[in-house]
Design a protein around this motif. Structure first.
Motif, PDB file in Angstrom:
ATOM      1  N   SER A   1       0.842  -1.188   0.000  1.00  0.00           N
ATOM      2  CA  SER A   1       0.000   0.000   0.000  1.00  0.00           C
ATOM      3  C   SER A   1       0.884   1.247   0.000  1.00  0.00           C
ATOM      4  O   SER A   1       2.076   1.180   0.282  1.00  0.00           O
ATOM      5  N   GLY A   2       0.284   2.364  -0.326  1.00  0.00           N
ATOM      6  CA  GLY A   2       1.001   3.630  -0.277  1.00  0.00           C
ATOM      7  C   GLY A   2       1.956   3.870  -1.423  1.00  0.00           C
ATOM      8  O   GLY A   2       2.893   4.666  -1.303  1.00  0.00           O
ATOM      9  N   ILE A   3       1.735   3.211  -2.574  1.00  0.00           N
ATOM     10  CA  ILE A   3       2.643   3.383  -3.707  1.00  0.00           C
ATOM     11  C   ILE A   3       2.070   4.274  -4.808  1.00  0.00           C
ATOM     12  O   ILE A   3       2.813   4.714  -5.683  1.00  0.00           O
ATOM     13  N   ASP A   4       0.801   4.552  -4.756  1.00  0.00           N
ATOM     14  CA  ASP A   4       0.137   5.287  -5.833  1.00  0.00           C
ATOM     15  C   ASP A   4       0.804   6.634  -6.110  1.00  0.00           C
ATOM     16  O   ASP A   4       0.973   7.454  -5.206  1.00  0.00           O
ATOM     17  N   GLY A   5       1.192   6.823  -7.381  1.00  0.00           N
ATOM     18  CA  GLY A   5       1.752   8.089  -7.824  1.00  0.00           C
ATOM     19  C   GLY A   5       3.202   8.330  -7.463  1.00  0.00           C
ATOM     20  O   GLY A   5       3.751   9.380  -7.788  1.00  0.00           O
ATOM     21  N   LYS A   6       3.858   7.380  -6.814  1.00  0.00           N
ATOM     22  CA  LYS A   6       5.250   7.563  -6.379  1.00  0.00           C
ATOM     23  C   LYS A   6       6.215   7.433  -7.554  1.00  0.00           C
ATOM     24  O   LYS A   6       5.957   6.725  -8.519  1.00  0.00           O
ATOM     25  N   THR A   7       7.341   8.105  -7.440  1.00  0.00           N
ATOM     26  CA  THR A   7       8.441   7.909  -8.379  1.00  0.00           C
ATOM     27  C   THR A   7       8.957   6.498  -8.190  1.00  0.00           C
ATOM     28  O   THR A   7       9.213   6.071  -7.062  1.00  0.00           O
ATOM     29  N   THR A   8       9.111   5.766  -9.294  1.00  0.00           N
ATOM     30  CA  THR A   8       9.455   4.354  -9.219  1.00  0.00           C
ATOM     31  C   THR A   8      10.598   4.028 -10.163  1.00  0.00           C
ATOM     32  O   THR A   8      10.639   4.510 -11.296  1.00  0.00           O
TER      33      THR A   8
END
Length: 182
Positions: A59-66
């Motif tokens: 969870s908490g990955i939405d929209g993060k730089t990857t």
């Protein structure tokens, strides 16, 4: 910088260790999943066939730089242009392809090299600065090859490099540089 590695094996764990040594705050997330809400950057270092499953456990990955470090050893979902595009479709943030063309078992040798080894990367513009910094922080020299549309070329380049490795080169670093820089 706060980094979450999805995968804590040779690549995720190895890069996590090097980034910690460079002063970053690293959270390693394994098979049981976890929460990456505090992370500024996500590293995906899982078998290619497990990308959707692994990211679905976090969870908490939405929209993060990857940064995608996967290779197609375990196949690929051909509905995506590249593995990096598959990662981007799930996370939804700026994405880069890097760290897929090196041997994790050689990470402890990076700092011992006379000249920094190169690290190819392809990236969305918004992820370029962060990706370059994290490449430098583990001891590589970033080698930009263009936008994320070049990710598949980096994934496919692995077969050429492995041919050289198997033909006698062995586990190795690579270095590309303009004349006069070596």
């Amino acid at each position: 910088m706060k980094i979450a590695t999805i995968g804590r094996g040779n690549i995720g764990g190895g890069l996590g260790r090097l980034w910690r040594a460079a002063g970053h705050d690293v959270q390693e997330i394994g098979r049981d999943g976890g929460d990456a809400s505090d992370a500024e950057v996500i590293l995906v270092a899982v078998p290619s066939g497990a990308i959707a499953e692994a990211l679905g456990q976090v969870s908490g990955i939405d929209g993060k730089t990857t940064i995608d470090a996967t290779n197609a050893f375990a196949g690929r979902n051909e509905q995506f242009e590249s593995l990096a595009h598959e990662v981007k479709s799930i996370v939804g943030g700026p994405t880069a392809k890097a760290f897929n063309l090196n041997f994790a078992v050689l990470y402890d040798e990076i700092a011992k090299q006379r000249v920094r080894p190169s690290q190819f990367f392809a990236t969305d513009d918004e992820a370029r600065g962060v990706t370059e910094q994290l490449i430098r922080d583990v001891g590589f020299d970033p080698l930009y090859v263009g936008g994320l549309e070049q990710a598949r070329a980096l994934e496919d380049h692995l077969s050429v490099w492995f041919s050289a490795v198997q033909a006698g080169l062995g586990q190795s670093f690579y270095r590309y540089a303009p004349p006069g820089e070596l």
